[in-house]
Design a protein around this motif. Structure first.
Motif, short mmCIF file in Angstrom:
data_model
loop_
_atom_site.label_atom_id
_atom_site.label_comp_id
_atom_site.label_asym_id
_atom_site.label_seq_id
_atom_site.Cartn_x
_atom_site.Cartn_y
_atom_site.Cartn_z
N LEU A 240 -87.93 -46.97 -38.90
CA LEU A 240 -87.69 -48.22 -39.09
C LEU A 240 -88.88 -49.14 -39.84
O LEU A 240 -90.07 -48.67 -39.45
N PRO A 241 -88.44 -49.76 -40.81
CA PRO A 241 -89.54 -50.34 -41.64
C PRO A 241 -90.26 -51.73 -40.90
O PRO A 241 -89.62 -52.58 -41.15
N CYS A 242 -90.87 -51.36 -40.04
CA CYS A 242 -91.61 -52.64 -39.18
C CYS A 242 -93.16 -52.22 -38.88
O CYS A 242 -93.56 -50.98 -38.87
N GLU A 243 -93.96 -53.49 -38.50
CA GLU A 243 -95.23 -53.32 -38.09
C GLU A 243 -95.28 -53.84 -36.74
O GLU A 243 -96.24 -53.64 -35.93
N VAL A 244 -94.33 -54.62 -36.26
CA VAL A 244 -94.18 -55.06 -34.96
C VAL A 244 -92.76 -54.95 -34.36
O VAL A 244 -91.83 -55.57 -35.11
N LEU A 245 -92.60 -54.56 -33.32
CA LEU A 245 -91.26 -54.38 -32.82
C LEU A 245 -91.31 -54.95 -31.17
O LEU A 245 -92.08 -54.28 -30.54
N ILE A 246 -90.62 -56.03 -30.93
CA ILE A 246 -90.55 -56.66 -29.70
C ILE A 246 -89.21 -56.25 -28.91
O ILE A 246 -88.16 -56.72 -29.61
N VAL A 247 -89.21 -55.76 -27.91
CA VAL A 247 -87.92 -55.48 -27.04
C VAL A 247 -88.02 -56.27 -25.84
O VAL A 247 -88.97 -56.29 -25.04
N ASP A 248 -86.74 -57.26 -25.79
CA ASP A 248 -86.70 -58.20 -24.47
C ASP A 248 -85.72 -57.49 -23.62
O ASP A 248 -85.06 -56.67 -23.95
N GLU A 249 -85.60 -58.09 -22.30
CA GLU A 249 -84.67 -57.31 -21.38
C GLU A 249 -84.77 -55.72 -21.16
O GLU A 249 -83.76 -55.23 -21.23
N CYS A 250 -86.12 -55.28 -21.27
CA CYS A 250 -86.07 -53.88 -21.15
C CYS A 250 -85.42 -53.00 -20.21
O CYS A 250 -84.99 -51.86 -20.28
N SER A 251 -85.32 -53.88 -19.03
CA SER A 251 -84.66 -53.08 -17.82
C SER A 251 -83.16 -52.67 -18.19
O SER A 251 -82.63 -51.77 -17.38
N MET A 252 -82.50 -53.25 -19.08
CA MET A 252 -81.27 -52.83 -19.42
C MET A 252 -80.92 -51.97 -20.40
O MET A 252 -79.73 -51.35 -20.84
#
Length: 562
Positions: A240-252
């Protein structure tokens, strides 16, 4: 629990394809039951002779690589314990653990001036965990930000993004994502609202922050993930072309989606994982985020240094009842949870919670709190789609089941029947709905909530918000509308990733296996101002006494390096 007949073909497959002896049949039955309940492994409490599984299984030690030419099952030996897993899940959980631990080897030489931190968090005290979260996110390639409702996770996240944008990271290389469309939309909205409170010297980054928030997407969409094959558009060969990946609601996020995510993100990118490990687990198999948080809570774990747990519940300062009940459930304090509810009997919720003495199984319109009745009437009788959706955003009735007497389907039908009687057919009511599948043509997603309205000439149309832009509504003709269900009431699972001013939680009977600590916790933490709970106090006590019994091996794999 599924019946024997429902998995007989799988059992027969093991017998015919892998020479499963009769002695191994009971193990396979138990294993398939465990998978159906969301576990990725079955703990073997009795001794299992590997020969009982014929040619279907091989033996490995936890942490060992899975064999390249797989048998369908592995017997995992972890110290004195033994587990039975599918080869697929063993390999996936081992790869998840290795990927997470490998990210800890890479740090970032980025610092922030104390004066900037003071400006971002003017009321912070020494040791403030929100500041710690910013510092860890700058210095590490992996960060776990955990916390209950209202502890400032989104507030902190916006400040992390603000600082990162100031360190020559392009907004186009930052991605916000969540496991469901509803959670992704809420994340977009929450980040957008938090931007407005940024201090003066950071106002120049508002445009970039808004750009990042606007492209918040589901994990499936971002990765191009096909759950039926496990194949993604992005992977190790094509990251994936990215420098920062933020994942919310990780429990799901389920175990196979975790593996796909970690394969897709570049090794040198920052991965910031945000969530509440006490919430319901994923609909799919596994309990990965809770296991990450559990292992990271141990001082000797390599993950310990990258986890920041936010504890100050700012949202509930004026609603201490919600916070107190949530804390009791977090701590498995069953007596405390029941005591809080017993003290909150009545239809008012001055501290944020109220216990309705009417059992959930016999609750009807007359037993609903007045504020819930008023909000439902506002949805049904609103003169415009926008007014109806605004009212629908404020409240929600939550149930454990979809089917059965106190399920969302039956409750929605009962509310519809009440309105039909009360208006005596003189007015065609607005009808709230929830979409059941992703639809590329209309761009509606599984979980999108809308409302069907009827115009003066009896023409019906469905309306949704957030699909074309903030404040705009999308109208969809009935002919174009994908599969949907009434949404006067929703299951607690389908409400994850959402927030409402008030919720009414209708619990099933005590004997229901659906009444779990995670279920009640997730339900009450959907509310921002008031939560009304109807059900059996004994059911609450039973649920609050023990956490989820899902078994997963991610924690064991992570602990190989402790």
């Amino acid at each position: 629990m599924i019946t024997n007949a429902s998995y007989l073909p799988d059992l027969e497959w093991f017998k015919s394809r892998w020479n499963l002896p009769e002695a191994g049949s009971r193990w396979i039955r138990q294993f398939l039951d465990a998978q159906t309940s969301g576990s990725t492994a079955l703990e073997l409490l009795d001794n299992l002779d590997p020969s009982d599984l014929g040619d279907a299984a091989t033996v490995v030690k936890a942490g060992e690589d899975a064999p390249e030419l797989p048998q369908p099952l592995v017997i995992v030996r972890d110290g004195k314990k033994q587990f039975l897993q599918s080869w697929l899940h063993y390999k996936a959980e081992l790869e998840i653990a290795k990927s997470l631990l490998s990210r800890l080897k890479h740090t970032c030489d980025v610092r922030i001036e104390p004066a900037q931190l003071k400006e971002l968090f003017p009321e912070a005290r020494p040791g403030d965990r929100q500041i710690e979260a910013v510092e860890v996110s700058l210095a590490q390639r992996l960060t776990l930000i955990t916390g209950g409702p209202g502890t400032g996770k989104t507030h902190t996240l916006v400040r992390i993004l603000t600082v990162l944008l100031g360190h020559e990271i392009s907004a186009s290389k930052i991605h916000l994502t969540a496991p469901t469309g509803k959670a992704a939309d809420r994340m977009k909205k929450a980040v957008g609202e938090s931007i407005e409170n940024l201090p003066g010297s950071f106002q120049q980054r508002i445009e970039d922050l808004a750009s990042v928030a606007a492209k918040s997407r589901t994990l499936h969409s971002l990765l191009g993930y096909n759950p039926s094959t496990g194949i993604c558009n992005y992977n190790e060969a094509h990251p994936l072309p990215c420098e920062v990946l933020i994942v919310d609601e990780c429990s799901m996020v389920d175990v196979l989606l975790w593996r796909a995510l970690l394969k897709a993100i570049p090794e040198n990118a920052r991965l910031i994982l945000v969530g509440d490990p006490n919430q319901l687990e994923s609909v799919g198999q596994g309990n990965v985020f809770a296991e990450m948080a559990r292992v990271a809570g141990r001082c000797k774990s390599p993950l310990h240094a990258v986890r920041v747990h936010l504890t100050e519940a700012r949202r509930f300062k004026d609603r201490p009842g919600i916070q107190a009940l949530a804390r009791a459930l977090e701590n498995l304090d069953a007596d405390g949870a029941v005591k809080r509810l017993s003290e909150a009997k009545g239809s008012d919720a001055p501290t944020g919670i109220a216990w309705l003495e009417v059992p959930g199984a016999s609750l009807n319109w007359s037993g609903f709190p007045a504020s819930i009745q008023k909000a439902l009437e506002a949805v049904a009788l609103a003169g415009t789609p926008s007014e109806a959706l605004d009212a629908l955003d404020r409240i929600c009735i939550l149930t454990a089941h979809r089917e059965y007497f106190v399920g969302s389907k039956a409750m929605s039908a009962a509310i519809e029947k009440h309105f039909s009687k009360s208006t005596k057919g003189q007015k065609i009511l607005n009808e709230p709905i929830i979409i059941n599948q992703n639809d590329p043509e209309t761009r509606l997603r599984n979980g999108s909530v809308g409302v069907i309205t009827t115009d003066a000439s009896n023409g019906r149309k469905a309306w949704f918000r957030g699909t074309k832009g903030e404040g705009e509504l999308q109208g969809v003709s009935m002919a174009q509308l994908p599969s949907y269900s009434p949404a006067w009431a929703l299951t607690i699972h389908r409400s994850q990733g959402s927030e409402y001013d008030e919720v009414l939680v209708i619990l099933p009977r005590q004997e229901s296996p659906m009444t779990t600590r995670e279920l009640i916790y997730t339900a009450i933490t959907r509310a921002k101002k008031a939560v009304y709970i109807a059900g059996d106090l004994e059911a609450v006590h039973k649920a609050a006494s023990s956490p989820s019994n899902r078994i997963t091996m991610v924690g064991a794999q992570l602990e190989r390096a402790v």
